[in-house]
Design an enzyme around this catalytic site. Structure first.
Site, PDB file in Angstrom:
ATOM      1  N   GLY B 324      32.074 -11.572  11.515  1.00 24.36           N
ATOM      2  CA  GLY B 324      30.991 -11.824  12.472  1.00 24.36           C
ATOM      3  C   GLY B 324      31.163 -10.965  13.719  1.00 24.36           C
ATOM      4  O   GLY B 324      30.197 -10.449  14.283  1.00 24.36           O
ATOM      5  N   TRP B 327      30.211  -7.467  12.867  1.00 22.90           N
ATOM      6  CA  TRP B 327      28.748  -7.348  12.743  1.00 22.90           C
ATOM      7  C   TRP B 327      28.163  -6.838  14.053  1.00 22.90           C
ATOM      8  O   TRP B 327      27.181  -6.089  14.065  1.00 22.90           O
ATOM      9  CB  TRP B 327      28.153  -8.728  12.398  1.00 22.90           C
ATOM     10  CG  TRP B 327      26.654  -8.754  12.371  1.00 22.90           C
ATOM     11  CD1 TRP B 327      25.846  -8.455  11.306  1.00 22.90           C
ATOM     12  CD2 TRP B 327      25.764  -9.119  13.446  1.00 22.90           C
ATOM     13  NE1 TRP B 327      24.530  -8.602  11.663  1.00 22.90           N
ATOM     14  CE2 TRP B 327      24.452  -9.001  12.966  1.00 22.90           C
ATOM     15  CE3 TRP B 327      25.966  -9.523  14.769  1.00 22.90           C
ATOM     16  CZ2 TRP B 327      23.330  -9.290  13.749  1.00 22.90           C
ATOM     17  CZ3 TRP B 327      24.856  -9.792  15.558  1.00 22.90           C
ATOM     18  CH2 TRP B 327      23.567  -9.677  15.042  1.00 22.90           C
ATOM     19  N   HIS B 328      28.781  -7.243  15.174  1.00 21.47           N
ATOM     20  CA  HIS B 328      28.227  -6.856  16.469  1.00 21.47           C
ATOM     21  C   HIS B 328      28.420  -5.374  16.769  1.00 21.47           C
ATOM     22  O   HIS B 328      27.687  -4.810  17.566  1.00 21.47           O
ATOM     23  CB  HIS B 328      28.867  -7.690  17.596  1.00 21.47           C
ATOM     24  CG  HIS B 328      28.370  -9.102  17.614  1.00 21.47           C
ATOM     25  ND1 HIS B 328      28.899 -10.083  16.808  1.00 21.47           N
ATOM     26  CD2 HIS B 328      27.377  -9.696  18.317  1.00 21.47           C
ATOM     27  CE1 HIS B 328      28.252 -11.218  17.027  1.00 21.47           C
ATOM     28  NE2 HIS B 328      27.331 -11.010  17.930  1.00 21.47           N
ATOM     29  N   GLY B 329      29.393  -4.762  16.150  1.00 22.08           N
ATOM     30  CA  GLY B 329      29.584  -3.343  16.396  1.00 22.08           C
ATOM     31  C   GLY B 329      30.926  -2.863  15.909  1.00 22.08           C
ATOM     32  O   GLY B 329      31.833  -3.653  15.664  1.00 22.08           O
ATOM     33  N   PHE B 471      23.162  -3.879  18.624  1.00 25.87           N
ATOM     34  CA  PHE B 471      23.781  -4.431  17.421  1.00 25.87           C
ATOM     35  C   PHE B 471      22.851  -4.279  16.234  1.00 25.87           C
ATOM     36  O   PHE B 471      23.138  -4.670  15.163  1.00 25.87           O
ATOM     37  CB  PHE B 471      24.143  -5.911  17.629  1.00 25.87           C
ATOM     38  CG  PHE B 471      24.991  -6.129  18.858  1.00 25.87           C
ATOM     39  CD1 PHE B 471      25.959  -5.201  19.209  1.00 25.87           C
ATOM     40  CD2 PHE B 471      24.818  -7.233  19.653  1.00 25.87           C
ATOM     41  CE1 PHE B 471      26.735  -5.383  20.347  1.00 25.87           C
ATOM     42  CE2 PHE B 471      25.593  -7.446  20.781  1.00 25.87           C
ATOM     43  CZ  PHE B 471      26.542  -6.505  21.133  1.00 25.87           C
TER      44      PHE B 471
END
Lengths: 104, 471
Positions: B324, B327-329, B471
């Site tokens: 997770g 996922w943001h970067g 993102f």
């Protein structure tokens, strides 16, 4: 999944589309009159072209007219108050030195 | 095209008029919405509209193939689903993680003594790619699990491209939106009034609270933590907690409000997250569409959740949150942020298990305070440019003295406001909408116009992109 648009009361049966269209139209006209400065700033930021230049001239005239009529005054006053709040410092700070370390 | 701009306002007015004018035909309505969505996305970069269409084709095709095999061997259906998900991950991996992984591989090879240059490329990140690829994968998983029948190409393409949620969520699943595409919606006063409340509220949170805190306090302090006092560092950390909430929840509110004005219902994405009394509670309130996606498709669907024993459950929690974070970067700071959340979530489960019966549970207020400060430490990693910068920031809080240079009375007031709104009744907006729907159109029009005017006088010059655009 729940949604914030669920109001948990019986929906109104009255015409929603015409009512919404009316709300948006009135709000847009209100902003066109009372917020001419934003429209001018937006047009000024558009890529230069003959149409943009003509629109910018009209927007300038509209700002002058709306300020002359006094309908642009509330925006001007509120904005001045907000700027004053932004510039306020605690008693041990010098006025306006807050942005000294800003990257840009 | 950013939501809180006049460009978007004019675009939306045009779309609102033509879409409702064409509502006698649901097909035309959807086609117009699709074209509008592509225009909206193309305003950033027209080339990526093709990627959006390609991604929709991939998911439509794979879902159709899965459905055709529903009476065939289970292995074949699973293989098609895995191929479809892999296709989505390849798109995401190439655009978002290619540079990061090549860089890490280069460092690894260098450490092992191989002095070979790897082909580094500057890959442009398409806006919202994490959102629409996750939407595509959940659609495939739902069709595979027969929770959803495959939809027509037009509906799948619109599901993935629909402009209110396209670039920063919420992640609206097929099961939420596809049934709504089946027939032409009707706009009620209820939907319109709550839609307007959400749009204006979102506009205020983004254009005033988030922008003011970002430019006046957070950005200067995070740019050079060493040059600031302890008080500035602490204030900027609290300021960032308020900024990221007001920024991201504002986008969600406006997206939900815009969709409502077009006749569609999006799910809740934020529910006063800083009043959470545990990290588990926090993730039921923060970015709900992502956390529920990770829970349903990754933690339970792919990893098995708690079905394989307690130790495996804790490992699954940690893995889910690490992914997770990623996922943001493609940055280690996001991985550390995810690891911190996953680790504390696992600790909460362990504590629940080993806590002696005689020991009372923490008072709720203390739980809220502790949870918030765990989240706050996470935000410092999330916001910092690098791991070293985050550590320097935390160290600065411990040692740097001196008076504040950037903390202003306005910033203090906005930070306090950002926390106070978490402790107001959660349905305040709905209560307001119930009153507003009774007003005549001219009265609500004037009220909406006056409120937007007030917000506009307070907004910072120009509008910074939403944090979650990256993102």
């Amino acid at each position: 999944m729940p949604s914030p648009i669920d109001l948990h009361e019986a929906p109104l049966e009255a015409d929603g589309l015409g009512w919404t269209f009316g709300v948006i139209l009135i709000a847009s006209l209100f902003l066109l009159c009372a917020n001419a400065v934003s429209l001018r700033d937006w047009i000024d930021d558009l890529p230069p072209s003959p149409v943009q230049a003509q629109a910018a001239e009209l927007a300038d005239q509209w700002v002058v007219l709306s300020e002359g009529l006094g309908i642009g005054l509330p925006r001007k006053m509120l904005h001045a108050e907000w700027k004053r709040a932004e510039e306020a410092r605690f008693h041990n700070q010098k006025d306006g030195e807050g942005g000294e370390d800003s990257p840009g | 095209m950013l939501f809180p701009t006049l460009s978007f306002g004019l675009f939306f007015l045009f779309v609102f008029c033509i879409v409702w004018a064409a509502s006698s035909s649901n097909e035309w309505r959807k086609i117009l919405l699709l074209i509008a969505s592509w225009v909206f996305y193309g305003a950033w970069d027209w080339r990526f509209v093709a990627l959006l269409i390609g991604s929709a084709l991939l998911n439509w095709g794979a879902a159709g193939a899965i459905w055709l095999q529903r009476d065939g061997p289970a292995g074949r259906r699973k293989a098609i689903m895995i191929l479809g998900v892999a296709g989505n991950l390849l798109i995401l991996g190439y655009f978002k993680y290619y540079g990061f992984f090549v860089e890490q591989l280069g460092d690894l090879l260098h450490a092992a003594g191989f002095e070979r240059d790897l082909p580094l490329m500057q890959v442009v990140l398409p806006v919202g790619i994490s959102f629409f690829t996750f939407q595509g994968m959940s659609y495939l998983a739902d069709v595979y699990a027969e929770r959803l029948a495959p939809a027509r190409l037009l509906d799948v393409t619109l599901l993935m491209s629909f402009f209110p949620h396209l670039v920063a969520g919420p992640i609206v699943r097929g099961s939420d939106l596809l049934p709504q595409f089946a027939e032409s919606p009707r706009l009620t006063r209820d939907m319109a009034s709550i839609g307007l409340v959400l749009i204006v509220w979102g506009l205020f949170k983004k254009a005033v609270v988030a922008s003011e805190l970002s430019t006046g306090l957070v950005d200067p302090v995070f740019f050079d933590p060493a040059a600031h006092s302890r008080l500035d560092l602490i204030a900027a950390a609290y300021g960032y907690a308020v900024q990221i909430y007001c920024d991201f929840s504002a986008y969600s509110d406006m997206a939900i409000g815009i969709a409502a004005l077009l006749g569609y219902r999006f799910p809740l994405n934020f529910n006063q997250p800083y009043r959470a009394a545990s990290l588990q509670d926090f993730w039921r309130r923060w970015h709900i569409s992502l956390s529920s996606w990770l829970r349903d498709y990754l933690y339970i669907g792919a990893l098995g959740g708690n079905r394989k024993g307690f130790v495996r459950q804790c490992v699954n929690l940690l893995t889910t949150m690490l992914l997770g974070g990623l996922w943001h970067g493609a940055k280690w700071t996001f991985v550390i942020w995810g690891g911190l959340h996953g680790g504390v979530l696992a600790l909460e489960r362990i504590w629940d298990r080993i806590r002696p019966d005689w020991l009372p549970r923490l008072p709720r207020a203390l739980g809220i305070l502790i949870t918030f400060h765990v989240v706050l430490v996470g935000w410092i990693f999330f916001r910092s440019e690098s791991f070293d910068a985050a550590i320097a920031y935390l160290r600065g809080i411990g040692i740097a003295g001196g008076a504040s240079e950037v903390l202003t009375p306005l910033a203090c007031a906005l930070i306090v406001f950002g926390f106070v709104i978490h402790f107001t009744p959660a349905d305040l907006g709905q209560r307001l909408a119930l009153r507003l729907r009774l007003l005549p159109a001219w009265a609500l029009g004037l009220l909406a116009g006056a409120t937007i005017l007030i917000v506009d006088t307070m907004r910072f010059e120009g509008v910074a992109p939403f944090i979650y655009y990256q993102f």
